[in-house]
Write an enzyme that holds these catalytic residues in place. Structure first.
Site, PDB file in Angstrom:
ATOM      1  N   SER A 106       3.683  -1.943  10.423  1.00  0.00           N
ATOM      2  CA  SER A 106       5.136  -1.970  10.625  1.00  0.00           C
ATOM      3  C   SER A 106       5.767  -3.318  10.297  1.00  0.00           C
ATOM      4  O   SER A 106       6.691  -3.762  10.979  1.00  0.00           O
ATOM      5  CB  SER A 106       5.491  -1.521  12.049  1.00  0.00           C
TER       6      SER A 106
ATOM      7  N   GLU B 252      -6.633   4.629   8.012  1.00  0.00           N
ATOM      8  CA  GLU B 252      -6.477   6.064   7.699  1.00  0.00           C
ATOM      9  C   GLU B 252      -7.758   6.635   7.113  1.00  0.00           C
ATOM     10  O   GLU B 252      -8.086   7.802   7.323  1.00  0.00           O
ATOM     11  CB  GLU B 252      -5.262   6.253   6.775  1.00  0.00           C
TER      12      GLU B 252
ATOM     13  N   LYS C 210       0.123   4.211  -0.300  1.00  0.00           N
ATOM     14  CA  LYS C 210      -0.537   5.394   0.277  1.00  0.00           C
ATOM     15  C   LYS C 210      -0.315   6.598  -0.658  1.00  0.00           C
ATOM     16  O   LYS C 210      -0.295   6.432  -1.861  1.00  0.00           O
ATOM     17  CB  LYS C 210      -0.053   5.621   1.710  1.00  0.00           C
TER      18      LYS C 210
ATOM     19  N   GLU D 140      -5.059  -4.844  10.822  1.00  0.00           N
ATOM     20  CA  GLU D 140      -4.029  -3.817  10.989  1.00  0.00           C
ATOM     21  C   GLU D 140      -4.298  -3.062  12.289  1.00  0.00           C
ATOM     22  O   GLU D 140      -5.099  -2.112  12.294  1.00  0.00           O
ATOM     23  CB  GLU D 140      -4.058  -2.824   9.825  1.00  0.00           C
TER      24      GLU D 140
ATOM     25  N   GLY E   2       2.669   2.478  10.831  1.00  0.00           N
ATOM     26  CA  GLY E   2       3.603   3.592  10.655  1.00  0.00           C
ATOM     27  C   GLY E   2       4.313   4.004  11.926  1.00  0.00           C
ATOM     28  O   GLY E   2       4.933   5.066  11.979  1.00  0.00           O
TER      29      GLY E   2
ATOM     30  N   HIS F 257      -9.525   1.083   5.280  1.00  0.00           N
ATOM     31  CA  HIS F 257      -8.197   1.277   5.869  1.00  0.00           C
ATOM     32  C   HIS F 257      -8.312   2.228   7.058  1.00  0.00           C
ATOM     33  O   HIS F 257      -9.111   3.166   7.033  1.00  0.00           O
ATOM     34  CB  HIS F 257      -7.228   1.841   4.823  1.00  0.00           C
TER      35      HIS F 257
ATOM     36  N   ASN G 209       0.862  -1.184   0.000  1.00  0.00           N
ATOM     37  CA  ASN G 209       0.000   0.000   0.000  1.00  0.00           C
ATOM     38  C   ASN G 209       0.896   1.232   0.000  1.00  0.00           C
ATOM     39  O   ASN G 209       1.460   1.592   1.033  1.00  0.00           O
ATOM     40  CB  ASN G 209      -0.903  -0.032   1.244  1.00  0.00           C
TER      41      ASN G 209
HETATM   42  P1  13P Z   1       3.155   0.537   7.712  1.00  0.00           P
HETATM   43  O1  13P Z   1       3.667  -0.770   7.124  1.00  0.00           O
HETATM   44  O2  13P Z   1       3.879   1.729   7.204  1.00  0.00           O
HETATM   45  O3  13P Z   1       3.079   0.463   9.202  1.00  0.00           O
HETATM   46  O4  13P Z   1       1.651   0.702   7.186  1.00  0.00           O
HETATM   47  C1  13P Z   1       0.776  -0.349   7.292  1.00  0.00           C
HETATM   48  C2  13P Z   1      -0.434  -0.028   6.513  1.00  0.00           C
HETATM   49  O5  13P Z   1      -1.207   0.851   6.871  1.00  0.00           O
HETATM   50  C3  13P Z   1      -0.663  -0.770   5.264  1.00  0.00           C
HETATM   51  O6  13P Z   1      -1.939  -0.543   4.775  1.00  0.00           O
END
Ligand code: 13P
Length: 251
Positions: free
Chosen positions: A212, A96, A12, A166, A172, A94, A10
């Site tokens: 992560s 976010e 983003k 997640e 992150g 997601h 992803n």
């Molecule tokens: P990170 O791997 O940067 O922690 O992000 C995970 C994520 O949100 C994947 O959709």
């Protein structure tokens, strides 16, 4: 039941066209056998990424989808458009989107259903915040996120869908869930699937862990009996690192 592992990158809201083309080409060239590799680039670069990965088995996904069909919805992208652009999958819910754009469980379920109607495989993202985990509410939160979708669909519709666990506190932050923490929630999700739709379907669906995941922790996470791959954020922006994570899923 053997499930083919799936590793999704992803991206983003990162990168520019040249970077997207190079990253996709490197991933396509190095994708190992024995794992399905999925890229979720920014939508404006989807054509570029698809062209760069042409001829490879790499699949593509949107990072989000409109909850409605085509029409007067400025700024939205429909499930049919994602199909038209070459996507086989789409992320829905997601964290976010849930946190920064206030998507609630009902909207996420709408998006999940729209994706199904258009022939896309939805990747339903769920997970608890740190406060929820510390309050002992992880299963309750995950159950509500699952139930909002489960109550709208049949077992037959769920075939081919993916669920990504997640934990919000791990995204992150560099704070990965331990393999035991991740496996425990994955086992819980599979049990809920089994209760709602039967063991056969539950055993067939892939459950991804995200939060992560890096090259050095991927193998221990993916060793979990109910962890069928990963949804990778930051570490998917570097081809070598992402490919190492894909490789870890094949073991
Ligand atoms: P990170 O791997 O940067 O922690 O992000 C995970 C994520 O949100 C994947 O959709």
């Amino acid at each position: 039941m053997t499930r083919i592992p799936l590793v999704a990158g992803n991206w983003k809201m990162n990168g520019r066209r040249a970077m997207a083309a190079q990253l996709a080409a490197e991933v396509a060239a190095g994708a190992p056998a024995g794992v399905e590799v999925l890229l979720c680039p920014p939508l404006v670069y989807l054509d570029t990424v698809a062209a760069a990965a042409k001829g490879s088995p790499v699949c593509f996904a949107g990072q989000n989808v409109a909850a409605t069909s085509d029409g007067a919805f400025t700024g939205e992208v429909s499930a049919e458009m994602l199909v038209d652009a070459g996507c086989q999958y789409v992320l829905v819910g997601h964290s976010e989107r849930r946190t920064l754009f206030a998507e609630d469980n009902a909207q996420v379920a709408d998006k999940f259903c729209r994706a199904l109607e258009a022939g896309l495989r939805p990747v339903l993202c769920i997970g608890e915040t740190l406060a929820e985990r510390e309050a002992g509410r992880t299963e309750q939160v995950v159950n509500a996120q699952l139930e909002a979708v489960f109550s709208r669909i049949t077992a037959a519709q769920l075939v081919g869908a993916v669920i990504a666990y997640e934990p919000v506190w791990a995204i992150g932050t560099g704070m990965t869930a331990s393999p035991d923490q991740a496996q425990a929630v994955h086992a819980h999700i599979r049990a809920r699937l089994s209760g709602a739709f039967g063991a056969e379907l539950a055993e067939s669906l892939r459950l991804l862990y995200g939060g992560s995941v890096k090259a050095d922790n991927a193998a221990s996470l993916f060793a979990g009996a109910d962890i069928d791959g990963g949804l990778i954020g930051g570490a998917s922006l570097d081809a070598e690192t992402f490919l190492a994570i894909c490789q870890a899923a094949t073991a």
